[in-house]
Design a protein around this motif. Sequence first.
Motif, mmCIF file in Angstrom:
data_model
loop_
_atom_site.group_PDB
_atom_site.id
_atom_site.type_symbol
_atom_site.label_atom_id
_atom_site.label_comp_id
_atom_site.label_asym_id
_atom_site.label_seq_id
_atom_site.Cartn_x
_atom_site.Cartn_y
_atom_site.Cartn_z
ATOM 1 N N LEU A 171 32.432 51.590 27.194
ATOM 2 C CA LEU A 171 32.246 52.392 28.402
ATOM 3 C C LEU A 171 33.579 52.645 29.112
ATOM 4 N N CYS A 172 34.427 51.627 29.153
ATOM 5 C CA CYS A 172 35.736 51.815 29.794
ATOM 6 C C CYS A 172 36.565 52.862 29.048
ATOM 7 N N ALA A 173 36.399 52.946 27.738
ATOM 8 C CA ALA A 173 37.120 53.956 26.965
ATOM 9 C C ALA A 173 36.654 55.363 27.330
ATOM 10 N N TYR A 174 35.392 55.499 27.800
ATOM 11 C CA TYR A 174 34.888 56.807 28.212
ATOM 12 C C TYR A 174 35.422 57.202 29.588
ATOM 13 N N VAL A 175 35.454 56.249 30.523
ATOM 14 C CA VAL A 175 35.836 56.587 31.897
ATOM 15 C C VAL A 175 37.340 56.453 32.137
ATOM 16 N N SER A 176 38.024 55.682 31.301
ATOM 17 C CA SER A 176 39.482 55.527 31.440
ATOM 18 C C SER A 176 40.127 55.556 30.056
ATOM 19 N N PRO A 177 40.118 56.714 29.384
ATOM 20 C CA PRO A 177 40.668 56.787 28.023
ATOM 21 C C PRO A 177 42.137 56.385 27.987
ATOM 22 N N ALA A 178 42.495 55.593 26.985
ATOM 23 C CA ALA A 178 43.878 55.123 26.868
ATOM 24 C C ALA A 178 44.776 56.158 26.192
ATOM 25 N N ASP A 179 44.189 57.173 25.560
ATOM 26 C CA ASP A 179 44.996 58.130 24.789
ATOM 27 C C ASP A 179 45.243 59.439 25.533
ATOM 28 N N GLY A 180 44.967 59.443 26.847
ATOM 29 C CA GLY A 180 45.252 60.641 27.627
ATOM 30 C C GLY A 180 44.152 61.680 27.626
ATOM 31 N N ARG A 181 43.049 61.424 26.936
ATOM 32 C CA ARG A 181 41.937 62.376 26.938
ATOM 33 C C ARG A 181 41.315 62.469 28.327
ATOM 34 N N GLN A 182 40.569 63.544 28.550
ATOM 35 C CA GLN A 182 39.860 63.717 29.804
ATOM 36 C C GLN A 182 38.750 62.685 29.900
ATOM 37 N N PRO A 183 38.613 61.943 31.028
ATOM 38 C CA PRO A 183 37.520 60.970 31.153
ATOM 39 C C PRO A 183 36.160 61.633 30.992
ATOM 40 N N ALA A 184 35.231 60.903 30.389
ATOM 41 C CA ALA A 184 33.880 61.436 30.210
ATOM 42 C C ALA A 184 33.137 61.507 31.529
ATOM 43 N N ALA A 185 33.525 60.704 32.514
ATOM 44 C CA ALA A 185 32.854 60.672 33.810
ATOM 45 C C ALA A 185 33.760 59.979 34.813
ATOM 46 N N LYS A 186 33.455 60.152 36.112
ATOM 47 C CA LYS A 186 34.208 59.496 37.180
ATOM 48 C C LYS A 186 33.476 58.244 37.628
ATOM 49 N N MET A 187 34.151 57.118 37.570
ATOM 50 C CA MET A 187 33.579 55.812 37.905
ATOM 51 C C MET A 187 33.520 55.637 39.416
ATOM 52 N N THR A 188 32.360 55.183 39.936
ATOM 53 C CA THR A 188 32.209 55.024 41.391
ATOM 54 C C THR A 188 31.830 53.607 41.815
ATOM 55 N N GLY A 189 31.730 52.679 40.894
ATOM 56 C CA GLY A 189 31.353 51.318 41.234
ATOM 57 C C GLY A 189 31.718 50.365 40.121
ATOM 58 N N PRO A 190 31.498 49.063 40.325
ATOM 59 C CA PRO A 190 31.908 48.070 39.328
ATOM 60 C C PRO A 190 31.037 48.090 38.076
ATOM 61 N N ILE A 191 31.626 47.635 37.002
ATOM 62 C CA ILE A 191 30.882 47.439 35.752
ATOM 63 C C ILE A 191 29.804 46.399 35.985
ATOM 64 N N MET A 192 28.625 46.618 35.397
ATOM 65 C CA MET A 192 27.554 45.641 35.553
ATOM 66 C C MET A 192 26.848 45.376 34.226
ATOM 67 N N PHE A 193 26.391 44.152 34.094
ATOM 68 C CA PHE A 193 25.546 43.735 32.971
ATOM 69 C C PHE A 193 24.127 43.590 33.488
ATOM 70 N N ILE A 194 23.177 44.217 32.788
ATOM 71 C CA ILE A 194 21.763 44.170 33.167
ATOM 72 C C ILE A 194 21.008 43.426 32.073
ATOM 73 N N CYS A 195 20.335 42.352 32.458
ATOM 74 C CA CYS A 195 19.618 41.505 31.485
ATOM 75 C C CYS A 195 18.142 41.881 31.486
ATOM 76 N N HIS A 196 17.651 42.406 30.373
ATOM 77 C CA HIS A 196 16.265 42.867 30.290
ATOM 78 C C HIS A 196 15.319 41.814 29.707
ATOM 79 N N ASP A 197 15.839 40.680 29.301
ATOM 80 C CA ASP A 197 15.000 39.628 28.728
ATOM 81 C C ASP A 197 14.475 38.698 29.826
ATOM 82 N N GLU A 198 13.293 38.158 29.615
ATOM 83 C CA GLU A 198 12.731 37.187 30.556
ATOM 84 C C GLU A 198 13.159 35.771 30.229
ATOM 85 N N GLU A 199 13.827 35.583 29.101
ATOM 86 C CA GLU A 199 14.307 34.266 28.704
ATOM 87 C C GLU A 199 15.661 34.424 28.037
ATOM 88 N N TYR A 200 16.397 33.311 27.945
ATOM 89 C CA TYR A 200 17.688 33.344 27.270
ATOM 90 C C TYR A 200 17.469 33.428 25.766
#
Length: 284
Positions: free
Chosen positions: A156-185
């Motif tokens: 995802l960071c490669a899309y919003v902040s490309p290291a090779d000078g490409r145009q970003p795929a989108a403008k980031m407006t908040g922190p990266i987040m992990f979303i856990c969809h499981d009810e157990e580990y």
Amino acid sequence: MPVDQIPIGTFSRITRLSQKALRLYDERGLLVPAARDICTGYRYYTYAQIERGIHIRHLLWLGFDLSEVETILSARERGDAGMIRDHFARRLAAAEQEIGRLHAIAEVLRTQDPLNGGFRMSITEPVIKDIPAMRALSRRERGVYQEAIPGLIGELCAYVSPADGRQPAAKMTGPIMFICHDEEYRETDADIEVAIPITGSVNLEGTAAEVVTLPGGRFASVLYTGPYPGVGKAYERLFAYMGEHGLASAGPSRELYLNDPAEVPEEELLTEVQFPIQDLPPSA
């Protein structure tokens, strides 16, 4: 018995491979005895097979599994040096990652407070937040937490902040987040989503990401400061708070990563843990 027939016990001592292992390798076709006693089924090997046995033991010691050992030895017989180099490079990368993990563990054991779970940390008092729905760039897959989360963040960071000078795929407006969809580990096959809030037009050409709307609502939240492995303490504090105030979880938890582990010491890492909540029904 011919001079060039080595009983399995002797062959085991020479190669440092147990007889149980040698029987398994025989079944897999990895190291098949040169001869077998018709009456007893007893296995015999030749001097020429000692080298293969030693190669097997060495590759296992390096951390390759049996399937990889089979592939490497087959490539060696074909003279396929490129395939062998690829396997060694992947194993080296895995070993260096494990070394890093063990160094981190050693540092915790050496310097941190054993009465506080081994981590220097702080946790704020829980608060209730009203969080609006938000548009986000998302990648979701099943895997192992420690492997999938950093990998998806990197994508995802490669899309919003490309290291090779490409145009970003989108403008980031908040922190990266992990979303856990499981009810157990889950040790494996965990349902893992990583998302980055975005705004404006999005160019997803050539990407595996998608644009989603993360639901808003009431969230219980704490801010945890400390190494990522200690973040369980934040969950412990949140669940205690929710129990004290008659609140129930209403969806997947979120971890928001508020600074970069490449830029700050691990004891200064900031992680906000959020749980969507609803009031528990009154007791009968």
